[in-house]
Motif scaffolding. Structure first.
Motif, short mmCIF file in Angstrom:
data_model
loop_
_atom_site.label_atom_id
_atom_site.label_comp_id
_atom_site.label_asym_id
_atom_site.label_seq_id
_atom_site.Cartn_x
_atom_site.Cartn_y
_atom_site.Cartn_z
N ASP A 58 6.51 1.28 8.79
CA ASP A 58 7.88 1.19 8.43
C ASP A 58 8.47 0.33 9.59
O ASP A 58 9.27 0.82 10.22
CB ASP A 58 8.60 2.46 8.44
CG ASP A 58 9.99 2.63 7.68
OD1 ASP A 58 10.35 1.75 7.23
OD2 ASP A 58 10.81 3.48 8.01
N ILE A 59 8.62 -1.15 9.26
CA ILE A 59 8.95 -1.94 10.22
C ILE A 59 10.37 -2.31 9.91
O ILE A 59 10.82 -2.87 8.75
CB ILE A 59 8.33 -3.30 10.19
CG1 ILE A 59 6.88 -2.95 10.86
CG2 ILE A 59 8.73 -4.32 11.25
CD1 ILE A 59 5.79 -4.07 10.67
N LYS A 60 11.51 -1.82 10.63
CA LYS A 60 12.80 -1.95 10.34
C LYS A 60 13.38 -3.34 10.54
O LYS A 60 14.28 -3.78 10.12
CB LYS A 60 13.65 -0.77 10.95
CG LYS A 60 13.22 0.70 10.54
CD LYS A 60 13.55 1.07 9.24
CE LYS A 60 13.50 2.40 9.02
NZ LYS A 60 14.02 2.80 7.54
N ASP A 61 12.93 -3.71 11.91
CA ASP A 61 13.65 -4.99 12.58
C ASP A 61 12.80 -5.82 12.83
O ASP A 61 11.53 -5.86 12.88
CB ASP A 61 14.48 -4.49 13.89
CG ASP A 61 15.36 -3.34 13.62
OD1 ASP A 61 16.09 -3.44 12.64
OD2 ASP A 61 15.70 -2.51 14.55
N VAL A 62 13.18 -7.06 13.14
CA VAL A 62 12.54 -8.20 13.99
C VAL A 62 13.08 -8.59 15.10
O VAL A 62 14.43 -8.84 15.34
CB VAL A 62 12.36 -9.42 12.86
CG1 VAL A 62 13.84 -10.05 12.45
CG2 VAL A 62 11.85 -10.65 13.53
N TRP A 63 12.51 -8.77 16.12
CA TRP A 63 13.03 -9.35 17.34
C TRP A 63 12.65 -10.66 17.48
O TRP A 63 11.26 -10.99 17.52
CB TRP A 63 12.31 -8.54 18.51
CG TRP A 63 12.85 -7.06 18.58
CD1 TRP A 63 12.63 -6.04 17.52
CD2 TRP A 63 13.77 -6.45 19.59
NE1 TRP A 63 13.08 -4.75 18.01
CE2 TRP A 63 14.03 -5.16 19.02
CE3 TRP A 63 14.37 -6.79 20.79
CZ2 TRP A 63 14.65 -3.98 19.77
CZ3 TRP A 63 15.04 -5.97 21.62
CH2 TRP A 63 15.41 -4.51 21.09
N VAL A 64 13.69 -11.69 17.68
CA VAL A 64 13.20 -13.11 17.66
C VAL A 64 13.21 -13.70 19.03
O VAL A 64 14.41 -13.34 19.80
CB VAL A 64 14.30 -13.72 16.61
CG1 VAL A 64 13.99 -15.27 16.55
CG2 VAL A 64 14.23 -13.18 15.20
N TYR A 65 12.37 -14.32 19.26
CA TYR A 65 12.15 -15.35 20.57
C TYR A 65 12.14 -16.76 20.20
O TYR A 65 11.19 -17.06 19.20
CB TYR A 65 11.08 -14.80 21.55
CG TYR A 65 11.24 -13.46 22.04
CD1 TYR A 65 11.68 -13.31 23.51
CD2 TYR A 65 11.30 -12.24 21.37
CE1 TYR A 65 11.85 -12.06 24.02
CE2 TYR A 65 11.16 -11.08 22.03
CZ TYR A 65 11.71 -10.90 23.19
OH TYR A 65 11.87 -9.51 23.74
N VAL A 66 12.55 -17.60 21.01
CA VAL A 66 12.35 -19.08 20.62
C VAL A 66 12.07 -19.59 22.19
O VAL A 66 13.04 -19.45 22.88
CB VAL A 66 13.64 -19.72 20.08
CG1 VAL A 66 13.33 -21.31 19.97
CG2 VAL A 66 14.03 -19.41 18.49
N ASP A 67 11.01 -20.39 22.22
CA ASP A 67 10.48 -20.62 23.43
C ASP A 67 10.52 -19.80 24.59
O ASP A 67 11.15 -19.84 25.67
CB ASP A 67 11.01 -21.82 23.85
CG ASP A 67 11.05 -23.15 22.81
OD1 ASP A 67 10.11 -23.34 22.22
OD2 ASP A 67 12.06 -23.99 22.58
N ASN A 68 10.09 -18.40 24.08
CA ASN A 68 10.12 -17.33 24.90
C ASN A 68 11.49 -16.76 25.50
O ASN A 68 11.50 -15.80 26.36
CB ASN A 68 9.34 -17.60 26.25
CG ASN A 68 7.67 -18.05 25.88
OD1 ASN A 68 7.16 -17.53 25.15
ND2 ASN A 68 7.49 -18.98 26.59
N GLU A 69 12.64 -17.07 24.77
CA GLU A 69 13.93 -16.71 25.00
C GLU A 69 14.32 -15.87 23.93
O GLU A 69 14.20 -16.26 22.80
CB GLU A 69 14.84 -17.86 25.10
CG GLU A 69 16.28 -17.75 25.29
CD GLU A 69 17.24 -18.57 25.31
OE1 GLU A 69 18.40 -18.58 25.04
OE2 GLU A 69 16.94 -19.85 25.41
N LEU A 70 14.94 -14.67 24.27
CA LEU A 70 15.41 -13.61 23.19
C LEU A 70 16.56 -14.19 22.65
O LEU A 70 17.53 -14.48 23.21
CB LEU A 70 15.49 -12.26 24.02
CG LEU A 70 16.07 -11.14 22.80
CD1 LEU A 70 15.13 -10.84 21.88
CD2 LEU A 70 16.39 -9.93 23.87
N ILE A 71 16.36 -14.45 21.17
CA ILE A 71 17.69 -14.71 20.44
C ILE A 71 18.33 -13.65 20.02
O ILE A 71 19.64 -13.41 19.95
CB ILE A 71 17.24 -15.38 19.22
CG1 ILE A 71 16.41 -16.59 19.51
CG2 ILE A 71 18.39 -15.76 18.22
CD1 ILE A 71 17.28 -17.59 20.37
N GLY A 72 17.56 -12.40 19.70
CA GLY A 72 18.20 -11.01 19.34
C GLY A 72 17.32 -10.52 18.27
O GLY A 72 16.40 -10.86 18.06
N ALA A 73 17.74 -9.07 17.94
CA ALA A 73 17.01 -8.12 17.32
C ALA A 73 17.86 -8.31 16.11
O ALA A 73 19.10 -8.08 15.73
CB ALA A 73 16.87 -6.89 17.94
#
Length: 304
Positions: A58-73
């Motif tokens: 039950d995957i609710k969210d995605v945690w996004v990283y661009v070039d190892n930098e956290l963009i957000g959840a």
């Protein structure tokens, strides 16, 4: 206020501000990344049968990283604004709700990360194509006593005194109530009787960094999930609750990720402990039931 609470508040602020597309300073045209969801697949490096029941999620969210930098959840599905353009490494990590509560959302450490190199274009939307993840063979170790309820001898028994007859948890087979495989476990509330079940085999774990009980359930009464054990050979056994799950008969089967670290810690982190379930019937429903399936404990590798 402890660090965990401060982090959750900070993440909540990130959710609000990022999803509202408010950018401070000089205005830029973002690129947009669409993520529709994840597919959990089997990992050939894990020597276990990984069938439909084992791979429930039950995957609710995605945690996004661009070039190892956290963009957000972001809550799935989503379109993520990113103030970058051109080709970049994009990592997306599946997030879950611990104990079924949105206030305890986190990137799940026992799943892998989907990685791709994506050409981000200002003002345009690109899709992260078919992200698949699996159990991470580096971080995820499974306790040997997992229960899929496909064997006629389930690993849970009525919590009676040790010298009394062992009464196994009942099973349903070939029923409309069964969603995964051929069978599931079932607890029927007994008025005036015993309504607590414990795992027969103990959980062996020596790594205190993270332990999660995964299960699927469908019930018309609430029930408690926790650990059963003792802090030393001389101490008495204790039941320590982790969470009380609400009835969900109107929603159908649900997947849960239940944190065990804190309650295990309340026992002093013994190397061996058990899982227990206890049924409650506050509304005195007739024909009350709890259906359980795909029960497994996942933790970081044991330390020796």
């Amino acid at each position: 206020m402890n660090k965990a609470k401060r982090l959750l508040i900070l993440l909540s602020v990130v959710f609000v501000f990022v999803q509202c597309n408010d950018f401070d300073g000089e205005q830029e045209i973002p690129s947009y990344l669409r993520v529709d969801g994840f597919t959990l697949v089997d990992n050939p490096d894990i020597a276990m049968v990984q069938d439909e029941g084992f791979l429930t999620s039950d995957i609710k969210d995605v945690w996004v990283y661009v070039d190892n930098e956290l963009i957000g959840a972001y809550e799935l599905p989503c379109v993520v604004p990113i103030l970058k353009k051109g080709r970049h490494k994009v990592d997306i990590r599946p997030g879950v709700f611990y104990n079924g509560m949105s206030g305890t959302r986190e990137a799940y450490p026992f799943y892998t990360t989907a990685i791709d190199t994506i050409d981000l274009i200002e003002g345009q939307e690109v899709r992260f194509e078919n992200p698949t993840v699996m159990y991470n063979s580096t971080t995820a170790q499974f306790a040997s006593s997992y229960e899929m309820f496909e064997d006629p001898y389930p690993d849970f028994r009525l919590a009676t005194a040790p010298n009394e007859e062992v009464v196994k948890m009942q099973m349903l087979s070939n029923s409309d109530s069964v969603k995964y495989g051929n069978s599931c476990g079932v607890i029927y509330f007994a008025d005036g009787g015993e309504n607590k079940y414990i795992s027969i085999d103990s959980i062996y774990c020596t790594n205190k960094n993270g332990t999660v009980l995964e299960l699927d359930y469908h019930s018309n009464i609430p029930f408690e999930v926790g650990v059963y054990g003792k802090s030393s050979s001389a101490s008495a056994y204790k039941y320590i609750s982790s969470v009380r799950l609400a009835a969900n008969e109107g929603k159908g089967w649900q997947k849960m990720y239940i944190l065990l670290n804190k309650v295990w810690g309340n026992l002093g982190y013994p190397n061996y402990y058990h899982i227990y379930f206890e049924a409650f019937n506050p509304d005195k429903k007739s024909n009350s039931y709890i259906h359980l399936d795909n029960i497994k404990v996942v933790h970081y590798p044991n330390q020796y």
